[in-house]
Design an enzyme around this catalytic site. Sequence first.
Site, short mmCIF file in Angstrom:
data_model
loop_
_atom_site.label_atom_id
_atom_site.label_comp_id
_atom_site.label_asym_id
_atom_site.label_seq_id
_atom_site.Cartn_x
_atom_site.Cartn_y
_atom_site.Cartn_z
CG HIS A 84 15.34 1.96 -3.19
ND1 HIS A 84 14.90 3.08 -2.54
CD2 HIS A 84 14.21 1.30 -3.60
CE1 HIS A 84 13.58 3.11 -2.55
NE2 HIS A 84 13.13 2.04 -3.18
CB CYS B 98 -0.98 -0.01 1.16
SG CYS B 98 -0.20 -0.31 2.74
#
Lengths: 425, 227
Positions: free
Chosen positions: A103, A54
């Site tokens: 990342h 989400c």
Amino acid sequence: MGSKLDIVLLGLNHKTAPVALRECLAISKDETSIALKAFQELPSVREVMLFSTCNRVEVLMVVQDKMNSVDAVKLFLSGLKHLPVSEFERSLYIYEGDDAVRHVFRVAASLDSMVVGEPQILGQIKEAYHMATTTKTSGVLLNKLLHRTFFVAKRVRTETGIGDNAVSISYAAVELGRKIFGTFEGKKVLLIGAGEMAELAVEHLIRNRAGDILVANRTFETGVDLAMKFKGQAIRFDEIEDALKQVDIIISSTGSPDYVVTRNHVKGIARQRHNRPLFFIDIAVPRDIDPEINRLSNSYVYDIDDLQGIVDENVEDRNKEAIKGERIVDEAVLSFRHWYESLEVIPTIVELRKKVEEIAKGELEKTLHAVKHLSADDLNAISRMTEAMVNKILHDPTMLLKSSGRHEDKSVYLDVTRKMFKLDE
Amino acid sequence: MELGYQFVQSGQFPASNLHETLSLAGWTTAGVFLLLQYKFGLKILGVYAAPLITFAMLIAARLPDVSRETRNLLNNFWLITHVVAIFIGEAALALACGAGLLYLLQEHAIKSKHRGFFFKRLPSLELLDHTGYACIVTGFTMLTFGLITGLIYAKSVWGRFWSWDPKEVWSGITWLLYAALLHQRLTFGWRGRRAAIMAIIGFAVILFTFLGVNFLLKGHHGEFTRM
């Protein structure tokens, strides 16, 4: 082979894209497998995985041609979600090489999460990776990268306090209760009213083996429903005072404008309770529990602001711990680069050998073609000599490339070798 | 080690001067603390016990260890039992005081909602309260036992059970204090803050009985703390 492979990551997260956009781009499980297959069809993409939660959508790829692949992925997402590229392009970040690796590590270690240290993200990445392995879109590089990622995430979790301390109101309340009661075993809980946070707190308590649950609600039927949910018992609103004699933890969340439990209620029953501690968790606004109760001995009252204060403090602590986590990630990025570069050397060595062997073979054939009087033994000896010469000539350059020197040197040598022998043509 | 050595060497129980008495107190406190940690896993109590023991030992080490001519007075079975029981009891009560202090610290952290340095490090209130209670029960039992053996010994040596010696009087006061505390707990559920404060007061009285009485008031216990 030949031209270099790049690790490229493109994506967007809660920092770069508003929730409305993230909703539009969220990719379901079925869509993920369709997308993975589509990406695999792209000529420049070697390996790929995709994860969507989400808070983020990320595509991690090993590609031969960065620009082409990135554009193709953008187009595909646009098509899949019926959203023009221009709508989301500005929210995208694109990382390559070390930055992409960093990342991935940071995301998995929950350093990039909205709530730093939340543990779900690692599971979500594992699932995404599983998806990539079953659709066979992951290969040597992604396999290695993801295994490193899991390792790094685990290290960050165990070696820093990033996951310590509650960062939600209901969990903070439970942690606090632990400091009062030690264990919740056999402790009785009274829920007054209803509400998401209050119910969540009750669930946390049940998971921590709390004893009986009592539910009091102004509408008795609502109370009965809630009690069913917690396998507890519903009581009438006017029975609360009586119930205080036997419960230990009171969670209150009603819409009442006045105090539901007052100081006098509690003062009167202390003796009957044999002074056992009472812990009030007041999640209601306006408050349900008279704050004066906190002054009575063995009674503790925490309202929503107090709990929020704890949460804020804990978030601060986590952010401090995150700095340690970043250091672990930096280390891991370095060590991954070493591995990655050692991998890069091998094709160059193979190509170099192939080229020199071809030259030797060609020249040998040319020479032997002109000289016809040699015996079979002589021919053998000459061809063995050529082989030996190739080996001896290649030995030192090979060793130099393979040696694990400083990585800057290595990529320079690699580059020089490829240019010197024109390996890229 | 040193105590055992002295015991063997002089054939006399090592509680005949202040040096020995304090070392003995230090050692018994350490022993009771270890037992307690084994039972409750309450390592944090060490922040209280360690300085207390070190302090007792340091003072003991600074005091001259003059050996006295052997006196049969100190080699009586009742007397040794008396001394051992009292020391163990007082060590347990010293730790009850520690648990009480930690309880007050932790309660303050929770009540004031300013969770400081101690909040994370200290255990739950319930555990501290239980530990304090267990210490007091043990301490009180040993104290009672010690007083009874003391009475029997007094009878055998001086021919009477009670001689209104200041130490006796103060021991009696201490005993009554703890008896009251236990009574309140059992009948009215006195616990938490009030119990913690009482444990601290109780130990202060013990310290006075143990040392204060000998220095300030005279009596037949005096020579054990003589320098």
